[in-house]
Design a protein around this motif. Structure first.
Motif, PDB file in Angstrom:
ATOM      1  N   VAL A  89      -4.851  12.933  -4.630  1.00 16.70           N
ATOM      2  CA  VAL A  89      -4.344  11.783  -3.871  1.00 16.70           C
ATOM      3  C   VAL A  89      -4.555  10.532  -4.708  1.00 16.70           C
ATOM      4  N   VAL A  90      -3.477   9.800  -4.990  1.00 17.77           N
ATOM      5  CA  VAL A  90      -3.588   8.511  -5.668  1.00 17.77           C
ATOM      6  C   VAL A  90      -3.019   7.441  -4.742  1.00 17.77           C
ATOM      7  N   ILE A  91      -3.670   6.274  -4.731  1.00 13.90           N
ATOM      8  CA  ILE A  91      -3.321   5.209  -3.793  1.00 13.90           C
ATOM      9  C   ILE A  91      -3.213   3.876  -4.526  1.00 13.90           C
ATOM     10  N   THR A  92      -2.228   3.082  -4.126  1.00 10.07           N
ATOM     11  CA  THR A  92      -2.120   1.697  -4.596  1.00 10.07           C
ATOM     12  C   THR A  92      -2.354   0.750  -3.427  1.00 10.07           C
ATOM     13  N   ARG A  93      -3.009  -0.372  -3.697  1.00 15.53           N
ATOM     14  CA  ARG A  93      -3.214  -1.411  -2.687  1.00 15.53           C
ATOM     15  C   ARG A  93      -2.646  -2.744  -3.160  1.00 15.53           C
TER      16      ARG A  93
ATOM     17  N   GLU B 215       0.824  -1.206   0.000  1.00 18.17           N
ATOM     18  CA  GLU B 215       0.000   0.000   0.000  1.00 18.17           C
ATOM     19  C   GLU B 215       0.860   1.259   0.000  1.00 18.17           C
ATOM     20  N   GLY B 216       0.568   2.151  -0.949  1.00 17.25           N
ATOM     21  CA  GLY B 216       1.318   3.391  -1.069  1.00 17.25           C
ATOM     22  C   GLY B 216       0.422   4.544  -1.468  1.00 17.25           C
ATOM     23  N   ILE B 217       0.955   5.755  -1.340  1.00 18.36           N
ATOM     24  CA  ILE B 217       0.172   6.962  -1.599  1.00 18.36           C
ATOM     25  C   ILE B 217       1.061   8.031  -2.216  1.00 18.36           C
ATOM     26  N   ALA B 218       0.491   8.797  -3.130  1.00 19.68           N
ATOM     27  CA  ALA B 218       1.156   9.984  -3.674  1.00 19.68           C
ATOM     28  C   ALA B 218       0.176  11.140  -3.616  1.00 19.68           C
TER      29      ALA B 218
END
Length: 353
Positions: free
Chosen positions: A158-162, A144-147
């Motif tokens: 805000v963009v997020i990966t899971r 999980e990450g965020i930019a």
């Protein structure tokens, strides 16, 4: 005899109530008075995005350039991203166990995944909105990450990966606090976004200087006001760091008044719910990056920016100038006495003494 028996029982109870830590000596953090600098990289590149992965320094910067330096073997890798006729500038960098991720400022926003041996690079996300401008990126864990970036609507981007960075999804403004007109974020040093465990803080500047908070890896958000200078396009919070979930520091100032050293530093002791100005008219002016010194119980910080390199051993109340180098934009600690700094045309190693 009864008195002696009572005294003996009292002493037994007193000593039995002491914890294991009570018997351990209190270790006082070493206070630094100087810094020694050696240059690791010197070439024509502006670097605001660095990270330390074990004994390797990764960087991303201007003209589409990125690379790594193994501090043990001095093995070096460099790469270059081209996109049509665009000159990409990378100001965000993050890592997982397997990969390095870099993200450029400007439109189109392009987020790439790089294998740690440098052999593969792949675009994982693209955003073509004309206002796209991403500032910072972090991972909570390997999945999980965020930019975050400037608003393209009425909220910060805000963009997020899971899924470990394979897919990235932009969060709807319905699920984020609204920004004020002229409120945005600054891509100064990849430090206007901080994660600790599941908690996340992102900071803003411009017409408002605020701290946005999520306790659950970006599912829900709240926002609080801060006393940091605000109201103009180049004022606000440029950098933040948290020593732990409670103790944090924000800094910045006025990029058009680089020596202004008031209204540019604030501290929290409650996880960012409230902020208090500190070191008014003391220490540095505009700062692009502030970092806590590891293993310092939150008492020691280092700042880099237009005023040079400053150090505090009093949780930000008092500051001493250790270097007049104003060309460093960002800094990360390897341990409690060694850090890596980067900026205009260089990467350096800083040994605090």
């Amino acid at each position: 005899m009864k008195n002696l028996l009572f005294l003996g029982l009292f002493l037994l109870l007193f000593t039995s109530c002491k914890t294991e830590n009570d018997s351990l000596p209190v270790v006082k953090s070493r206070v630094f008075t100087s810094v020694a600098v050696d240059t690791l990289l010197q070439e024509e590149i502006s670097i605001r995005a660095i990270l330390i992965d074990s004994n390797t320094v990764w960087y991303a910067g201007s003209k589409g350039q990125y690379g790594s330096i193994d501090l043990g073997t001095d093995k070096r890798f460099s790469g270059h991203v081209t996109k049509d006729t665009l000159s990409l500038e990378f100001r965000s960098i993050a890592k997982t166990k397997e990969s390095i991720f870099i993200l450029n400022v400007g439109t189109p926003a392009l987020l790439y995944r790089i294998s740690k041996d440098g052999s593969r690079i792949k675009k994982m996300y693209q955003e073509n909105h004309p206002k796209a401008f991403y500032d910072s990126m972090q991972f909570w864990n390997d999945e999980e990450g965020i930019a975050i970036g400037d608003p393209t609507d009425d909220c910060l981007s805000v963009v997020i990966t899971r899924d470990g960075g394979t897919t990235w999804n932009k969060v709807s403004c319905e699920n984020l606090p609204k920004v004020r007109e002229g409120e945005a974020a600054f891509a100064a040093s990849n430090t206007n976004l901080v994660v600790k465990g599941s908690e996340t803080w992102m900071v803003s500047g411009g017409t408002k200087s605020r701290v946005f908070y999520s306790a659950d890896k970006g599912q829900k958000w709240s926002v609080v006001e801060t006393p940091i200078v605000q109201g103009e396009a180049m004022t606000g919070i440029f950098t933040a760091d948290f020593y732990d979930a409670k103790n944090g520091f924000i800094a910045g100032g006025n990029y058009e008044k680089l020596t202004q050293n008031f209204g540019n530093k604030a501290i929290t002791k409650d996880g960012g719910k409230t902020w208090k100005l500190i070191a008014e008219k003391e220490g540095f002016g505009y700062a692009s990056c502030v970092q806590y010194v590891p293993n310092s119980r939150g008492e020691q910080l280092v700042s880099v920016g237009a005023s040079g390199l400053y150090y505090s051993s009093t949780a930000g109340e008092k500051w001493s100038k250790l270097s007049g180098d104003s060309s460093l934009y960002t800094i990360r600690f390897m341990n409690d006495s060694t850090a890596i700094g980067a900026g205009k045309d260089k990467i350096v190693r800083l040994r605090f003494k």
